[in-house]
Scaffold this active site. Structure first.
Site, PDB file in Angstrom:
ATOM      1  N   GLY A 276       0.818  -1.220   0.000  1.00  0.00           N
ATOM      2  CA  GLY A 276       0.000   0.000   0.000  1.00  0.00           C
ATOM      3  C   GLY A 276       0.844   1.258   0.000  1.00  0.00           C
TER       4      GLY A 276
ATOM      5  N   CYS B 284       3.306  -8.946   2.632  1.00  0.00           N
ATOM      6  CA  CYS B 284       2.940  -9.798   1.491  1.00  0.00           C
ATOM      7  C   CYS B 284       4.164 -10.370   0.797  1.00  0.00           C
ATOM      8  CB  CYS B 284       2.107  -9.004   0.493  1.00  0.00           C
ATOM      9  SG  CYS B 284       1.698  -9.983  -0.949  1.00  0.00           S
TER      10      CYS B 284
ATOM     11  N   CYS C  65       2.024 -13.543   1.588  1.00  0.00           N
ATOM     12  CA  CYS C  65       1.471 -14.231   0.398  1.00  0.00           C
ATOM     13  C   CYS C  65       2.506 -14.845  -0.522  1.00  0.00           C
ATOM     14  CB  CYS C  65       0.623 -13.286  -0.444  1.00  0.00           C
ATOM     15  SG  CYS C  65       0.207 -11.718   0.284  1.00  0.00           S
TER      16      CYS C  65
ATOM     17  N   LYS D 205       4.587 -17.736   1.103  1.00  0.00           N
ATOM     18  CA  LYS D 205       3.569 -18.743   1.450  1.00  0.00           C
ATOM     19  C   LYS D 205       3.126 -19.509   0.211  1.00  0.00           C
ATOM     20  CE  LYS D 205      -0.443 -17.688   1.070  1.00  0.00           C
ATOM     21  NZ  LYS D 205      -1.427 -16.961   1.828  1.00  0.00           N
TER      22      LYS D 205
ATOM     23  N   TYR E  83      11.019  -3.557  -5.479  1.00  0.00           N
ATOM     24  CA  TYR E  83      10.302  -2.512  -4.740  1.00  0.00           C
ATOM     25  C   TYR E  83      11.189  -1.285  -4.518  1.00  0.00           C
ATOM     26  CZ  TYR E  83       5.835  -4.732  -3.737  1.00  0.00           C
ATOM     27  OH  TYR E  83       4.566  -5.251  -3.853  1.00  0.00           O
TER      28      TYR E  83
ATOM     29  N   ALA F 262      10.134   5.526  11.761  1.00  0.00           N
ATOM     30  CA  ALA F 262       9.674   6.914  11.813  1.00  0.00           C
ATOM     31  C   ALA F 262       8.489   7.019  12.761  1.00  0.00           C
ATOM     32  CB  ALA F 262       9.271   7.375  10.421  1.00  0.00           C
TER      33      ALA F 262
ATOM     34  N   GLY G  35      -7.324 -21.262  13.790  1.00  0.00           N
ATOM     35  CA  GLY G  35      -8.261 -21.827  12.823  1.00  0.00           C
ATOM     36  C   GLY G  35      -8.570 -20.899  11.672  1.00  0.00           C
TER      37      GLY G  35
ATOM     38  N   TYR H 274      -7.263 -18.488   8.187  1.00  0.00           N
ATOM     39  CA  TYR H 274      -6.686 -18.968   6.920  1.00  0.00           C
ATOM     40  C   TYR H 274      -5.190 -19.192   7.013  1.00  0.00           C
ATOM     41  CZ  TYR H 274      -5.078 -14.245   5.647  1.00  0.00           C
ATOM     42  OH  TYR H 274      -4.433 -13.039   5.623  1.00  0.00           O
TER      43      TYR H 274
ATOM     44  N   GLU I  41      -3.676 -22.755   6.045  1.00  0.00           N
ATOM     45  CA  GLU I  41      -2.741 -22.828   4.918  1.00  0.00           C
ATOM     46  C   GLU I  41      -1.436 -23.506   5.327  1.00  0.00           C
ATOM     47  OE1 GLU I  41      -4.033 -18.943   2.229  1.00  0.00           O
ATOM     48  OE2 GLU I  41      -2.562 -18.674   3.821  1.00  0.00           O
TER      49      GLU I  41
ATOM     50  N   ARG J 293      -9.685 -23.502  18.892  1.00  0.00           N
ATOM     51  CA  ARG J 293     -10.623 -23.444  20.026  1.00  0.00           C
ATOM     52  C   ARG J 293     -12.087 -23.423  19.582  1.00  0.00           C
ATOM     53  NH1 ARG J 293      -9.486 -17.073  21.629  1.00  0.00           N
ATOM     54  NH2 ARG J 293     -10.477 -16.240  19.767  1.00  0.00           N
TER      55      ARG J 293
ATOM     56  N   GLY K 198      -4.016 -14.718  15.167  1.00  0.00           N
ATOM     57  CA  GLY K 198      -4.446 -13.338  14.947  1.00  0.00           C
ATOM     58  C   GLY K 198      -3.299 -12.383  14.685  1.00  0.00           C
TER      59      GLY K 198
ATOM     60  N   HIS L  23     -15.852 -27.858 -21.458  1.00  0.00           N
ATOM     61  CA  HIS L  23     -15.801 -29.274 -21.059  1.00  0.00           C
ATOM     62  C   HIS L  23     -14.533 -29.945 -21.601  1.00  0.00           C
ATOM     63  CE1 HIS L  23     -17.516 -33.121 -19.899  1.00  0.00           C
ATOM     64  NE2 HIS L  23     -17.156 -33.599 -21.083  1.00  0.00           N
TER      65      HIS L  23
ATOM     66  N   GLU M 140     -16.897 -25.957 -15.117  1.00  0.00           N
ATOM     67  CA  GLU M 140     -18.119 -25.974 -15.924  1.00  0.00           C
ATOM     68  C   GLU M 140     -19.358 -26.187 -15.041  1.00  0.00           C
ATOM     69  OE1 GLU M 140     -18.928 -29.542 -18.465  1.00  0.00           O
ATOM     70  OE2 GLU M 140     -16.991 -30.225 -17.683  1.00  0.00           O
TER      71      GLU M 140
END
Length: 451
Positions: free
Chosen positions: A15, A42, A47, A50, A98, A114, A175, A177, A181, A198, A261, A434, A439
């Site tokens: 961001g 990320c 991401c 991972k 970056y 900063a 529990g 993602y 993962e 939990r 978390g 197909h 499909e």
């Protein structure tokens, strides 16, 4: 009042870097400070590494299946050190990309922490102070560990890419993602993997039918999932960690990873002192235009704890530049965001879950579950799920949920249709491709239930 910079960005993740680059391209004099590595969660510890680990972990299953397709391939041994070396080389390359983006757009960078002194002043760790017309907070978030005896013996998702060697056994606590993962990744890499959560079912907040299938399939593939179970205490035992759980068991694991978390990075930034409002979990409170209670200070990405996804942080950064530097007030759109969870099996989802939709209006549910051709031929009993939630009144598809190999790729395209407001009849009018799994999304003719 004179300023050193038109914009000072704190945080060099997706961001922050996007906002800095686009503002600089608009002619703004921009600086950015980052205390750690450029690319943020990320690219460096989320991401990207991972997903590369997901790819690595899937080859064990592919090699097993290959024999069913006539290939004489002997299962080999996974070389963690070789993979990790290549992984880190790739992360270094991306970090340099970056840095290059910022440099090529004349953004001045400071490789240090900063903080804010007042509404227009940023102070670096070395004591330098700069005045900026606008300040953008893009400091992201970090994993948190629970407060329990011995918690310091565990690692988080930040540390998993740095392991010197793969453990023989690992407990993953959580529990969401990230927990699910990594349970799939570690299991695929040959680690004896146990997961404690939990709650009553993994992936809280997502479609219940999809969650149930993913949990079932994870167990089938060898992850030892214990629901309604949490850690009470941990202590060192030899080279392992003895874990006492709420279900009455005590077991020794080589490693324990907490995925319990994340928390916004707002500590020690001087925000509350200058009047920036923080929410209950420390997130920066912003309006629809990402502006804080201090008019010159804005915030985007995970530090605002709105929708914590990389593409969303980038969109928020772009909307910020439109609003502040292009004179075109723009609200980031947080509606109908498609997302993928790289569990094994993969999960792609957009729109409302069946439960959310049912609470909102009368609906029809179209769903099908079947064994995919590729895995079925190889003798696997895996199942996939395709599911559409349709409004009875408007016929619009309110939600689309896919649990299947490649679900992330499928949901990106289904997401366009759902975002455009496609109806069930629009889906029906589309000819099937197909033979594919996807499909089934356009061939479901009768609802399985109404609500």
């Amino acid at each position: 009042m004179s300023f050193d910079y038109d914009l000072f960005v704190i945080g060099g993740g997706s961001g922050g870097v996007r906002a800095a680059r686009v503002a600089a391209q608009e002619g703004a004099h921009v600086a950015l400070a980052e205390e750690d590595r450029y690319g943020g969660t990320c690219v460096i510890r989320g991401c990207v590494p991972k997903k590369l680990m997901v790819f690595a972990s899937e080859y064990s299953g592919m090699v097993e299946d290959a024999a069913s397709y006539g290939w004489q391939i002997e299962p080999g041994v996974f070389d963690w050190v070789a993979f990790k070396t290549k992984l880190h080389a790739e992360l270094d390359r991306l970090e340099n990309v970056y840095r290059g983006i910022l440099k090529n757009n004349n953004v001045v960078t400071y490789d240090q922490r900063a903080r804010l002194v007042d509404a227009h002043t940023v102070e670096l760790a070395d004591g330098q102070q700069f005045r900026a017309k606008h300040i953008l907070l893009a400091t992201g978030g970090r994993p948190v560990t629970p407060d329990l005896p011995g918690a310091e013996l565990g690692i988080t998702s930040n540390d998993i890419f740095q392991l010197d060697a793969l453990p023989k056994s690992m407990l993953i606590v959580g529990g969401g993602y990230i927990a699910c993962e990594f349970a799939g990744i570690m299991n695929g890499l040959g680690v004896e993997t146990t997961q404690y959560y939990r709650g009553a079912q993994i992936l809280r907040g997502f479609d219940e039918e999809a969650r149930g299938l993913i949990c079932e399939e994870m167990c089938q593939r060898g992850v030892d999932v214990h629901l309604g179970t949490n850690v009470l205490e941990m202590r060192k035992e030899g080279n392992g960690i003895r874990v006492k759980a709420t279900n009455g068991t005590e077991r020794v694991f080589d490693a324990v990873m907490f995925a319990t978390g994340r928390k916004p990075n707002t500590d020690g930034l001087g925000l509350e002192e200058i009047g920036v409002e923080l929410g209950r979990s420390g997130q920066v409170v912003v309006d629809d235009y990402s502006q804080t209670a201090v008019p010159s200070v804005y915030a985007v990405g995970d530090v605002t704890d709105r929708v914590n996804l990389t593409p969303v942080a980038i969109r928020e950064g772009m909307a910020f530049v439109e609003t502040v530097f292009k004179g075109n007030p723009t609200k980031p759109d947080h509606e109908l965001i498609p997302t993928a969870i790289f569990t094994q099996p993969e999960f792609g989802t957009v729109g409302l879950s069946e439960e959310e939709a049912r609470d909102q209006e009368p609906i029809e549910v179209y769903a099908t579950s079947f064994k995919p051709m590729q895995q079925s031929f190889a003798g696997r009993s895996e199942r996939v799920l395709m599911k559409l939630i349709v409004s009875k009144a408007t016929r619009k598809v309110l939600g689309c949920h896919i649990v299947a190999p490649g679900a992330g790729e499928m949901i990106q395209l289904a997401g366009i249709a759902v975002k455009m407001g496609a109806t069930k009849e629009d889906f029906d009018r589309t000819v099937a491709v197909h033979p594919t799994m996807s499909e089934e999304i356009v061939t479901m003719k009768t609802p399985v239930r109404s609500g």
